[in-house]
Design an enzyme around this catalytic site. Structure first.
Site, PDB file in Angstrom:
ATOM      1  N   ASP A 157       0.947  -1.223  -0.081  1.00 58.03           N
ATOM      2  CA  ASP A 157       0.222   0.058   0.007  1.00 58.03           C
ATOM      3  C   ASP A 157       0.862   1.343  -0.040  1.00 58.03           C
ATOM      4  O   ASP A 157       2.196   1.071  -0.017  1.00 58.03           O
ATOM      5  CB  ASP A 157      -0.911   0.161   1.159  1.00 58.03           C
ATOM      6  CG  ASP A 157      -2.203   0.208   0.870  1.00 58.03           C
ATOM      7  OD1 ASP A 157      -2.617   1.264  -0.043  1.00 58.03           O
ATOM      8  OD2 ASP A 157      -3.251  -0.362   1.488  1.00 58.03           O
ATOM      9  N   TRP A 204      -3.466   3.352  -5.786  1.00 49.74           N
ATOM     10  CA  TRP A 204      -4.744   4.207  -5.864  1.00 49.74           C
ATOM     11  C   TRP A 204      -4.836   4.972  -7.047  1.00 49.74           C
ATOM     12  O   TRP A 204      -6.011   5.628  -7.287  1.00 49.74           O
ATOM     13  CB  TRP A 204      -5.251   4.918  -4.717  1.00 49.74           C
ATOM     14  CG  TRP A 204      -4.501   4.448  -3.432  1.00 49.74           C
ATOM     15  CD1 TRP A 204      -4.786   3.012  -2.866  1.00 49.74           C
ATOM     16  CD2 TRP A 204      -3.956   4.952  -2.476  1.00 49.74           C
ATOM     17  NE1 TRP A 204      -4.137   3.211  -1.759  1.00 49.74           N
ATOM     18  CE2 TRP A 204      -3.547   4.271  -1.289  1.00 49.74           C
ATOM     19  CE3 TRP A 204      -3.691   6.452  -2.220  1.00 49.74           C
ATOM     20  CZ2 TRP A 204      -2.959   4.736  -0.365  1.00 49.74           C
ATOM     21  CZ3 TRP A 204      -2.963   7.107  -1.163  1.00 49.74           C
ATOM     22  CH2 TRP A 204      -2.779   6.088  -0.177  1.00 49.74           C
ATOM     23  N   ASP A 230     -10.292   3.650  -3.621  1.00 45.68           N
ATOM     24  CA  ASP A 230     -11.040   2.226  -3.171  1.00 45.68           C
ATOM     25  C   ASP A 230     -12.418   2.162  -3.559  1.00 45.68           C
ATOM     26  O   ASP A 230     -13.271   3.064  -3.522  1.00 45.68           O
ATOM     27  CB  ASP A 230     -10.914   2.091  -1.554  1.00 45.68           C
ATOM     28  CG  ASP A 230      -9.828   1.765  -0.909  1.00 45.68           C
ATOM     29  OD1 ASP A 230      -8.767   1.492  -1.582  1.00 45.68           O
ATOM     30  OD2 ASP A 230      -9.667   1.532   0.423  1.00 45.68           O
TER      31      ASP A 230
END
Length: 400
Positions: free
Chosen positions: A155, A191, A210
């Protein structure tokens, strides 16, 4: 780009090529984040593995059981990464072994920076300082070699907080992962589309923020991913995020969601609780004919060939660019059912030569068709998914 695969066979008297270390088609499996976020434990993860191995998902290709954020236990005085032994009393190595014992693969999570996303957004205090930053080789060796995990999602929450350089950081991590275990599947969770550099670094990469279990969220991700089709190919995929099938949307919306992820070659990671899903949800997730579009070895991401506002015509070639085997999806974003028509030649099929048509959700076949135009009624927020086999049209809509 990435459009050709070389298949060598000993039986044909040719030199045998070694199997690629990692999958050339999108991975299929389950991930914990959508349904559980950081509230995970050993019982939950074992239960997902048990369900996947027993409910038919394994038989249609689902293999990965991925533990997302929420397993961390901080670090000891020497900086060694710990897992939360209250949540995972048997340990992470034992859990990976359990998953492997089901004939499945085990996935794990970390962050480029010092802090994980769960520490920042879910108040998981044990995620602070548990990211990879400053411990890259140490942590990756522990998770991938000592514990035995086969997939890692990395992440960006900590990386963003520390204002790290994404290309430099993710590339460094890739080199470390490949040196420890070349077979590990590596997902960059930035992202947004990171840039062309990522195809040489990772097996897949997130292209959006998300996902949510809402039709507008699904469609927003579809729109972000569509122009990225040139960057997708065997072994390198645009990741449209974990599936929200079975998490509150209507059945037609779930079918549309699953179909678009399949034709756009996203990794297929279920995000619901596999232990308690409905029969209808399981039937959607295990539709072999739709999954086949995702697992096709050509790995050509579907393209939107016509956009009439809420009504869209998508297609992708299967097997070969010009092989006369094509998947077509008619997508209706509107709140009412609508007719959508398309010309066979626009899908790369010569209608005059005759063709066979298979409806992948109704599981119905028609043969000997020669209609130049097809029309189907598509439900609101739904799709019609077709597989058409015939003679290639003179003009190839899929050539670059």
């Amino acid at each position: 780009m990435f459009r050709s695969l070389l298949f060598l066979s000993l039986s044909a008297g040719l030199v045998h090529a070694e199997a690629p270390p990692r999958p050339l088609v999108p991975i299929m499996g389950w991930s914990s984040w959508n349904h559980f976020r950081v509230k995970i434990d050993e019982t939950i993860i074992r239960g997902q593995a048990d369900a996947m191995a027993a409910n038919g998902m394994k038989e249609v290709g689902y293999r990965f059981v991925n533990i997302d954020d929420g397993f961390f236990g901080g670090r000891d005085a020497k900086g060694n990464l710990l897992y939360d032994d209250g949540k995972f009393p048997s340990g992470m190595k034992d859990l990976a072994t359990y998953i492997h014992g089901k004939g499945l693969k085990a996935g794990i999570y970390s962050d480029v920076g010092a802090d994980t996303c769960g520490s920042q957004y879910d108040k998981d205090q044990k995620g602070f300082g548990s990211g990879l930053f400053g411990h890259e080789e140490q942590d990756l060796k522990l998770m991938l070699k000592d514990w035995g995990f086969d997939f890692i999602k990395i992440d960006w929450c900590g990386g963003r907080k520390q204002k790290l350089k994404e290309q430099e950081s993710y590339t460094k991590l890739s080199k470390t992962i490949r040196s420890i275990r070349p077979d590990v599947v590596y997902n960059v969770c930035r992202w947004q589309y990171p840039g062309d550099w990522v195809k040489d670094v990772a097996d897949s990469w997130r292209i959006s923020s998300d996902i949510n279990a809402r039709f507008d969220s699904i469609m927003a991700i579809v729109d972000k991913c569509e122009p990225l089709w040139p960057h997708s190919g065997p072994g390198h995929f645009n990741d449209m995020d974990m599936l929200q099938v079975g998490r509150g949307m209507k059945p037609e919306e779930d079918r549309a969601h699953f179909t678009m992820w399949c034709i756009m070659d996203s990794p297929l990671l279920a995000g619901n609780d596999l232990r308690s899903m409905s029969k209808e949800t399981l039937e959607i997730l295990t539709n072999k004919e739709v999954i086949a579009l995702n697992q096709d070895p050509l790995a050509y991401q579907a393209r939107r060939l016509r956009d009439d506002g809420d009504l869209e015509f998508w297609a992708k070639p299967l097997g070969k660019i010009d092989g006369g085997d094509v998947a077509v999806v008619l997508l209706n974003r509107s709140d009412k059912s609508a007719d959508i028509a398309f010309d066979l030649s626009a899908a790369g099929i010569d209608p005059a030569a005759g063709y066979a048509l298979r409806d992948l959700w109704k599981h119905e076949t028609q043969t000997g068709l020669k209609d130049a135009t097809l029309r189907r009624e598509v439900p609101a927020h739904g799709v019609v998914a077709l597989r058409i086999k015939g003679k290639p049209a003179a003009a190839n809509p899929f050539a670059k």
